[in-house]
Design a protein around this motif. Structure first.
Motif, PDB file in Angstrom:
ATOM      1  N   TYR A  68       0.828  -1.204   0.000  1.00  0.00           N
ATOM      2  CA  TYR A  68       0.000   0.000   0.000  1.00  0.00           C
ATOM      3  C   TYR A  68       0.868   1.263   0.000  1.00  0.00           C
ATOM      4  CZ  TYR A  68      -3.266   3.584   1.455  1.00  0.00           C
ATOM      5  OH  TYR A  68      -4.003   4.739   1.515  1.00  0.00           O
ATOM      6  N   ALA A  69       0.602   2.171  -0.911  1.00  0.00           N
ATOM      7  CA  ALA A  69       1.300   3.456  -1.043  1.00  0.00           C
ATOM      8  C   ALA A  69       2.810   3.289  -1.205  1.00  0.00           C
ATOM      9  CB  ALA A  69       0.982   4.377   0.136  1.00  0.00           C
ATOM     10  N   VAL A  70       3.216   2.297  -1.979  1.00  0.00           N
ATOM     11  CA  VAL A  70       4.629   1.952  -2.129  1.00  0.00           C
ATOM     12  C   VAL A  70       5.455   3.106  -2.699  1.00  0.00           C
ATOM     13  CG1 VAL A  70       4.424   0.888  -4.395  1.00  0.00           C
ATOM     14  CG2 VAL A  70       6.213   0.141  -2.880  1.00  0.00           C
ATOM     15  N   GLN A  71       4.884   3.924  -3.561  1.00  0.00           N
ATOM     16  CA  GLN A  71       5.665   5.007  -4.146  1.00  0.00           C
ATOM     17  C   GLN A  71       6.102   6.028  -3.092  1.00  0.00           C
ATOM     18  OE1 GLN A  71       2.612   4.069  -4.953  1.00  0.00           O
ATOM     19  NE2 GLN A  71       1.306   5.728  -5.576  1.00  0.00           N
ATOM     20  N   LYS A  84      14.567  -7.411   5.397  1.00  0.00           N
ATOM     21  CA  LYS A  84      14.421  -8.722   6.046  1.00  0.00           C
ATOM     22  C   LYS A  84      13.007  -8.919   6.591  1.00  0.00           C
ATOM     23  CE  LYS A  84      18.484 -10.607   5.679  1.00  0.00           C
ATOM     24  NZ  LYS A  84      18.674 -11.790   4.872  1.00  0.00           N
ATOM     25  N   ALA A  85      12.423  -7.855   7.152  1.00  0.00           N
ATOM     26  CA  ALA A  85      11.060  -7.950   7.682  1.00  0.00           C
ATOM     27  C   ALA A  85      10.071  -8.282   6.563  1.00  0.00           C
ATOM     28  CB  ALA A  85      10.668  -6.649   8.373  1.00  0.00           C
ATOM     29  N   TYR A  86      10.210  -7.626   5.427  1.00  0.00           N
ATOM     30  CA  TYR A  86       9.331  -7.901   4.290  1.00  0.00           C
ATOM     31  C   TYR A  86       9.579  -9.291   3.724  1.00  0.00           C
ATOM     32  CZ  TYR A  86       6.830  -3.561   3.753  1.00  0.00           C
ATOM     33  OH  TYR A  86       5.969  -2.532   3.941  1.00  0.00           O
ATOM     34  N   GLN A  87      10.826  -9.702   3.645  1.00  0.00           N
ATOM     35  CA  GLN A  87      11.138 -11.031   3.132  1.00  0.00           C
ATOM     36  C   GLN A  87      10.590 -12.120   4.053  1.00  0.00           C
ATOM     37  OE1 GLN A  87      15.386 -10.642   2.731  1.00  0.00           O
ATOM     38  NE2 GLN A  87      15.240  -9.969   0.603  1.00  0.00           N
ATOM     39  N   ARG A  88      10.630 -11.874   5.358  1.00  0.00           N
ATOM     40  CA  ARG A  88      10.099 -12.830   6.320  1.00  0.00           C
ATOM     41  C   ARG A  88       8.599 -13.025   6.109  1.00  0.00           C
ATOM     42  NH1 ARG A  88      10.791 -10.139  11.058  1.00  0.00           N
ATOM     43  NH2 ARG A  88      12.906  -9.769  10.394  1.00  0.00           N
ATOM     44  N   GLU A  89       7.889 -11.925   5.906  1.00  0.00           N
ATOM     45  CA  GLU A  89       6.445 -12.010   5.682  1.00  0.00           C
ATOM     46  C   GLU A  89       6.133 -12.683   4.347  1.00  0.00           C
ATOM     47  OE1 GLU A  89       2.597 -12.156   5.600  1.00  0.00           O
ATOM     48  OE2 GLU A  89       3.794 -11.788   7.393  1.00  0.00           O
ATOM     49  N   GLU A 114       5.262 -18.981  -7.470  1.00  0.00           N
ATOM     50  CA  GLU A 114       5.251 -18.055  -8.610  1.00  0.00           C
ATOM     51  C   GLU A 114       5.169 -16.598  -8.148  1.00  0.00           C
ATOM     52  OE1 GLU A 114       2.010 -19.383 -11.037  1.00  0.00           O
ATOM     53  OE2 GLU A 114       3.048 -21.208 -11.633  1.00  0.00           O
ATOM     54  N   GLN A 115       5.987 -16.269  -7.152  1.00  0.00           N
ATOM     55  CA  GLN A 115       6.054 -14.905  -6.634  1.00  0.00           C
ATOM     56  C   GLN A 115       7.453 -14.340  -6.848  1.00  0.00           C
ATOM     57  OE1 GLN A 115       5.032 -15.072  -2.476  1.00  0.00           O
ATOM     58  NE2 GLN A 115       2.870 -14.768  -2.919  1.00  0.00           N
ATOM     59  N   PRO A 116       7.562 -13.105  -7.327  1.00  0.00           N
ATOM     60  CA  PRO A 116       8.884 -12.479  -7.416  1.00  0.00           C
ATOM     61  C   PRO A 116       9.355 -12.070  -6.021  1.00  0.00           C
ATOM     62  CG  PRO A 116       7.204 -10.937  -8.109  1.00  0.00           C
ATOM     63  CD  PRO A 116       6.508 -12.255  -7.855  1.00  0.00           C
ATOM     64  N   PRO A 117      10.656 -11.939  -5.812  1.00  0.00           N
ATOM     65  CA  PRO A 117      11.150 -11.461  -4.510  1.00  0.00           C
ATOM     66  C   PRO A 117      10.534 -10.106  -4.177  1.00  0.00           C
ATOM     67  CG  PRO A 117      12.959 -12.288  -5.829  1.00  0.00           C
ATOM     68  CD  PRO A 117      11.752 -12.262  -6.723  1.00  0.00           C
ATOM     69  N   ILE A 118      10.226  -9.904  -2.912  1.00  0.00           N
ATOM     70  CA  ILE A 118       9.474  -8.719  -2.482  1.00  0.00           C
ATOM     71  C   ILE A 118      10.216  -7.422  -2.780  1.00  0.00           C
ATOM     72  CG2 ILE A 118      10.294  -8.732  -0.098  1.00  0.00           C
ATOM     73  CD1 ILE A 118       6.681  -8.021  -1.086  1.00  0.00           C
ATOM     74  N   ASP A 119      11.560  -7.422  -2.689  1.00  0.00           N
ATOM     75  CA  ASP A 119      12.286  -6.189  -2.960  1.00  0.00           C
ATOM     76  C   ASP A 119      12.161  -5.791  -4.432  1.00  0.00           C
ATOM     77  OD1 ASP A 119      13.813  -8.470  -3.401  1.00  0.00           O
ATOM     78  OD2 ASP A 119      15.711  -7.465  -3.046  1.00  0.00           O
ATOM     79  N   LEU A 120      12.168  -6.770  -5.337  1.00  0.00           N
ATOM     80  CA  LEU A 120      11.965  -6.457  -6.754  1.00  0.00           C
ATOM     81  C   LEU A 120      10.530  -6.032  -7.031  1.00  0.00           C
ATOM     82  CD1 LEU A 120      14.034  -9.187  -8.622  1.00  0.00           C
ATOM     83  CD2 LEU A 120      14.625  -6.811  -8.191  1.00  0.00           C
ATOM     84  N   LEU A 121       9.586  -6.649  -6.322  1.00  0.00           N
ATOM     85  CA  LEU A 121       8.182  -6.284  -6.486  1.00  0.00           C
ATOM     86  C   LEU A 121       7.935  -4.848  -6.035  1.00  0.00           C
ATOM     87  CD1 LEU A 121       5.488  -7.521  -7.380  1.00  0.00           C
ATOM     88  CD2 LEU A 121       5.128  -8.200  -5.010  1.00  0.00           C
ATOM     89  N   ILE A 122       8.587  -4.450  -4.956  1.00  0.00           N
ATOM     90  CA  ILE A 122       8.455  -3.080  -4.460  1.00  0.00           C
ATOM     91  C   ILE A 122       9.058  -2.097  -5.457  1.00  0.00           C
ATOM     92  CG2 ILE A 122       9.300  -1.481  -2.682  1.00  0.00           C
ATOM     93  CD1 ILE A 122       8.887  -3.816  -0.687  1.00  0.00           C
ATOM     94  N   MET A 128       6.468   1.650 -11.665  1.00  0.00           N
ATOM     95  CA  MET A 128       5.287   1.730 -12.526  1.00  0.00           C
ATOM     96  C   MET A 128       4.382   2.875 -12.098  1.00  0.00           C
ATOM     97  SD  MET A 128       5.955  -0.381 -14.796  1.00  0.00           S
ATOM     98  CE  MET A 128       4.481  -0.470 -15.758  1.00  0.00           C
ATOM     99  N   ALA A 129       4.281   3.138 -10.797  1.00  0.00           N
ATOM    100  CA  ALA A 129       3.501   4.275 -10.322  1.00  0.00           C
ATOM    101  C   ALA A 129       4.159   5.583 -10.764  1.00  0.00           C
ATOM    102  CB  ALA A 129       3.373   4.238  -8.804  1.00  0.00           C
ATOM    103  N   TRP A 130       5.493   5.642 -10.682  1.00  0.00           N
ATOM    104  CA  TRP A 130       6.207   6.832 -11.145  1.00  0.00           C
ATOM    105  C   TRP A 130       5.984   7.037 -12.635  1.00  0.00           C
ATOM    106  CZ3 TRP A 130       9.896   7.346 -14.922  1.00  0.00           C
ATOM    107  CH2 TRP A 130      10.473   8.612 -15.025  1.00  0.00           C
ATOM    108  N   LYS A 131       6.105   5.964 -13.400  1.00  0.00           N
ATOM    109  CA  LYS A 131       5.945   6.052 -14.857  1.00  0.00           C
ATOM    110  C   LYS A 131       4.555   6.546 -15.217  1.00  0.00           C
ATOM    111  CE  LYS A 131       5.955   3.188 -18.974  1.00  0.00           C
ATOM    112  NZ  LYS A 131       5.951   1.825 -19.461  1.00  0.00           N
ATOM    113  N   LYS A 132       3.558   6.057 -14.499  1.00  0.00           N
ATOM    114  CA  LYS A 132       2.178   6.456 -14.779  1.00  0.00           C
ATOM    115  C   LYS A 132       1.940   7.921 -14.422  1.00  0.00           C
ATOM    116  CE  LYS A 132      -2.553   5.422 -13.463  1.00  0.00           C
ATOM    117  NZ  LYS A 132      -3.390   4.684 -12.527  1.00  0.00           N
ATOM    118  N   ASN A 133       2.459   8.350 -13.277  1.00  0.00           N
ATOM    119  CA  ASN A 133       2.172   9.695 -12.782  1.00  0.00           C
ATOM    120  C   ASN A 133       3.128  10.770 -13.280  1.00  0.00           C
ATOM    121  OD1 ASN A 133      -0.019   8.757 -11.289  1.00  0.00           O
ATOM    122  ND2 ASN A 133       1.309   8.177  -9.615  1.00  0.00           N
ATOM    123  N   VAL A 134       4.406  10.454 -13.341  1.00  0.00           N
ATOM    124  CA  VAL A 134       5.413  11.465 -13.686  1.00  0.00           C
ATOM    125  C   VAL A 134       6.001  11.229 -15.070  1.00  0.00           C
ATOM    126  CG1 VAL A 134       7.601  12.503 -12.995  1.00  0.00           C
ATOM    127  CG2 VAL A 134       5.997  11.773 -11.259  1.00  0.00           C
TER     128      VAL A 134
END
Length: 167
Positions: A68-71, A84-89, A114-122, A128-134
């Motif tokens: 949520y609100a990653v940008q 590490k906290a995000y990877q643990r979850e 079939e999930q990408p690593p969370i750091d790459l997903l973030i 993609m949010a930047w590309k769309k908005n800016v």
């Protein structure tokens, strides 16, 4: 009435601390996503429960809480503690999708789930949010470029050179 300073505040659902490290936000959202994952795990047992496809849909709930609100806070993932906290979850979620034992390696779980690593997903979601908005307002056309940080491989987007010339 006296106003006292606080270490953090919640604005539009995002916790912001005074040093803009977003560690309060990471802790609170990881806790919330973990509680959600465990609540969903109670209704879908590992043996004889729903198929992996249905588990992925339920795991997407935890991902939406985490992203949520990653940008606004995507720079927080650069610190080792937050990553590490995000990877643990994400590992907990992948364990539930795969119905695997807790001793299974994380990389194998992510491949099976079939999930990408969370750091790459973030990074991807933030970009993609930047590309769309800016990016679209700047009138830039973007081209894919291979990306690797040693462990993970993916694609990032960078501006095309003017006139179609190579840099």
């Amino acid at each position: 009435m006296e106003i006292t300073p606080k270490d953090s505040l919640k604005y539009l659902g995002v916790w912001i601390d005074k040093k803009l490290k977003f560690s309060v936000r990471v802790n609170k959202t990881v806790t919330r996503a973990s509680q959600t994952t465990m609540a969903l795990a109670r209704i879908m047992p590992n043996i004889g429960g729903p198929q992996a496809s249905k588990r992925k849909v339920l795991a997407a709930v935890a991902n939406s809480i985490l992203l949520y609100a990653v940008q606004a806070w995507s720079t927080a993932i650069k610190t080792k503690k937050n990553r590490k906290a995000y990877q643990r979850e994400q590992r907990l979620s992948a364990l539930r999708i795969c119905s695997a034992y807790r001793t299974a390696p994380t990389e194998a779980l992510l491949v099976i789930a079939e999930q990408p690593p969370i750091d790459l997903l973030i990074e991807e979601t933030s970009y993609m949010a930047w590309k769309k908005n800016v990016g679209s307002k700047l009138g830039r056309k973007l081209k894919p470029k291979p990306y690797s940080n040693g462990k993970n491989v993916g694609m990032i987007m960078e501006p095309k050179s003017a006139g179609g010339q190579k840099n």
